[in-house]
Design an enzyme around this catalytic site. Structure first.
Site, short mmCIF file in Angstrom:
data_model
loop_
_atom_site.label_atom_id
_atom_site.label_comp_id
_atom_site.label_asym_id
_atom_site.label_seq_id
_atom_site.Cartn_x
_atom_site.Cartn_y
_atom_site.Cartn_z
N LYS A 55 0.82 -1.22 0.00
CA LYS A 55 0.00 0.00 0.00
C LYS A 55 0.85 1.27 0.00
O LYS A 55 0.40 2.31 -0.46
CB LYS A 55 -0.97 -0.01 1.18
CG LYS A 55 -2.03 -1.07 1.00
CD LYS A 55 -3.11 -1.04 2.05
CE LYS A 55 -4.20 -2.05 1.74
NZ LYS A 55 -3.74 -3.47 1.92
C1 LIG Z 1 -4.36 -4.55 1.27
C2 LIG Z 1 -3.58 -5.81 1.14
C3 LIG Z 1 -3.96 -6.85 0.24
C4 LIG Z 1 -5.23 -6.77 -0.59
O1 LIG Z 1 -5.14 -5.81 -1.61
P1 LIG Z 1 -6.47 -5.24 -2.31
O2 LIG Z 1 -6.01 -4.11 -3.13
O3 LIG Z 1 -7.37 -4.79 -1.18
O4 LIG Z 1 -7.07 -6.36 -3.10
C5 LIG Z 1 -3.15 -7.96 0.12
N1 LIG Z 1 -2.02 -8.10 0.88
C6 LIG Z 1 -1.64 -7.14 1.76
C7 LIG Z 1 -0.42 -7.37 2.57
C8 LIG Z 1 -2.39 -5.97 1.93
O5 LIG Z 1 -2.01 -5.04 2.82
#
Ligand SMILES: *Cc1c(COP(=O)(O)O)cnc(C)c1O
Length: 468
Positions: free
Chosen positions: A113
């Site tokens: 993120k």
């Molecule tokens: C947020 C997250 C996901 C999922 O991603 P999306 O964009 O919500 O599908 C997967 N793995 C980790 C470690 C995350 O922080």
């Protein structure tokens, strides 16, 4: 490039005018009127680009109303070795010919993120300064999203972050990550309750329109368009890193929750990046896998959501999914409105009667799910076979990805977090703790700054009111 709502309401808007918004006024999500198309000569030029050059080339197509020099400066400030601990920003590791891991988790909070959120911090600061505005971000977190937002917004002018988290319920590592920030514009509020209480408090404040306007309250959730756009970049980067020429096709496997990450892959493919398949992997919370297999989308009740060892994928519904459904319906907003009305009344809708298989196949999607036992055996297997340690979310993606692996098509598995963040499960799988990246060794012993607060929306309002 202009943006319209999936539900068809309102006039087309510019990138900067939707940047700070959540839902469109008609309740839909903003999407581009059409995806930009990259033709072969441009794709060829992109192959030689560094990450920031590539980010600038792609983001200028989405953010046409930001002057090029300003956008370029922001991108150059965001995607640095200093912040992402590698010149490549998203380094590709090759386990064996045709099998790769794309490292998306080298930013400050050790999860993917950061790649979008770090840019968002700079974009928000830029647009707010231009308009002479301020923004007070209110959020609830059980760990990952909140810390990515805080690390992106710390020290930014015109922005404050009020982040609610359940008191003493996050892992010591996650708690330390958030609470060790001492920036004057970051407020950590430890709520005496569970994550749902935190979320309810955010909702209660957001539903108070007068308070929201007076105190300029906003959010940074995963439906933010700029976050999605920023994620398109690493699909291009990963493609170039895993191939030698633009005649080759690749497949990506993506650990999925709110459908933000894989939707960015869908955009990259729609723009002309030679992606054969996008493999959607879920954990036990298989809302999306069920849809891809059956055509039925059924939102789960919170009591049905499993608390798993890949917690960032524990979802009841997928907030970005509406954008994909809008695409497979060819942008038919009348139909989309009807489906979401049905979702509101019945909690589900069913597309299996439409030429469902064809619609999904046209977008290159395949899917699967995994369990805790799968994660453990995947983590073990990768450690034995290749000497690498992956986190639990990445393991979900690799497990499902390998089921679809095809001869002659490189499989690129997205690494969404560092194993150090989920050391309990690594310990269970391997009998040892994963190494921590440099700088995170003693994070739990840093001084922490937070305030404990009752699970009461009036308390959080009062807290915000005296500080904004
Ligand atoms: C947020 C997250 C996901 C999922 O991603 P999306 O964009 O919500 O599908 C997967 N793995 C980790 C470690 C995350 O922080």
């Amino acid at each position: 490039m202009r943006y319209v709502s999936t539900r068809g309401g309102g006039n087309p808007r510019s990138f900067t005018s939707i940047l700070l918004e959540g839902l469109a006024p008609d309740g839909g999500l903003f999407v581009p009127e059409r995806y930009p198309v990259i033709l072969l000569p441009e794709l060829k030029a992109m192959r030689a680009m560094s990450y920031p050059q590539l980010a600038f080339a792609l983001l200028s197509k989405f953010a046409g109303d930001i002057p090029a020099a300003d956008l370029e400066a922001m991108v150059n400030r965001t995607y640095t070795k200093d912040i992402f601990r590698s010149e490549d920003i998203t380094p590709l590791r090759t386990l064996e010919p045709g099998l790769h891991i794309l490292g998306l988790s080298n930013g400050p909070t050790l999860a993917f993120k950061d790649l979008a959120m770090q840019l968002l911090g700079n974009l928000f600061e830029y647009v707010l300064a231009k308009e002479g505005r301020e923004l007070n971000i209110l959020g609830a977190t059980s760990g990952d999203t909140g810390s990515a937002a805080e690390y992106a917004m710390r020290g930014k002018k015109g922005i404050r972050v009020f982040m609610l988290s359940p008191h003493q319920r996050m892992s010591p590592f996650q708690t330390a990550q958030m609470f060790s920030l001492h920036d004057a514009n970051i407020f950590n509020l430890a709520v005496k309750g569970v994550f749902d209480d935190c979320q309810d408090m955010v909702k209660a404040v957001s539903n108070d329109a007068a308070f929201k306007t007076k105190h300029r309250i906003g959010t940074v959730n995963s439906i933010n368009w700029a976050r999605v756009a920023a994620q398109v970049v690493y699909y291009f980067k990963g493609y170039f890193a895993a191939t030698k020429t633009n005649d080759e096709v690749v497949t990506f496997s993506v650990p999925s929750g709110n459908f933000g990450n894989i939707y960015a892959g869908h955009i990259a493919r729609s723009m002309g990046l030679p992606i054969k398949r996008l493999i959607l992997a879920t954990n036990e919370n298989n809302v999306l896998d069920e849809f891809m297999r059956t055509g039925r989308y059924r939102v789960r009740k919170s009591s049905e959501v499993h608390a798993t060892s890949s917690p960032s994928m524990d979802i009841s519904k997928a907030s970005n999914f509406e954008r994909y459904v809008s695409d497979i319906l060819g942008g038919n907003s009348t139909r989309l409105n009807a489906l979401w009305a049905q979702l509101g009344s019945d909690g589900s809708f069913d597309l299996s009667g439409d030429k469902f298989r064809d619609m999904i196949a046209a977008t290159g999607f395949s899917s699967g799910s995994s369990t805790h036992a799968d994660r453990i055996s995947t983590i073990r297997g990768l450690h034995e076979d290749y000497g690498v340690i992956v986190d639990t979310h990445t393991a979900d993606g690799i497990k499902v990805g390998l089921q679809y692996r095809e001869e002659g098509v490189p499989l690129i598995c997205l690494e969404t977090a560092q194993p150090a963040k989920f050391s309990e499960t690594i310990q269970e799988a391997l009998g040892r703790e994963p190494d921590r990246p440099a700088g995170y060794e003693n994070i739990e012993s840093l001084p922490q700054r937070f305030e404990v607060i009752d699970a009461d929306a009036a308390k959080v309002k009062a807290y915000i009111a005296v500080r904004t």
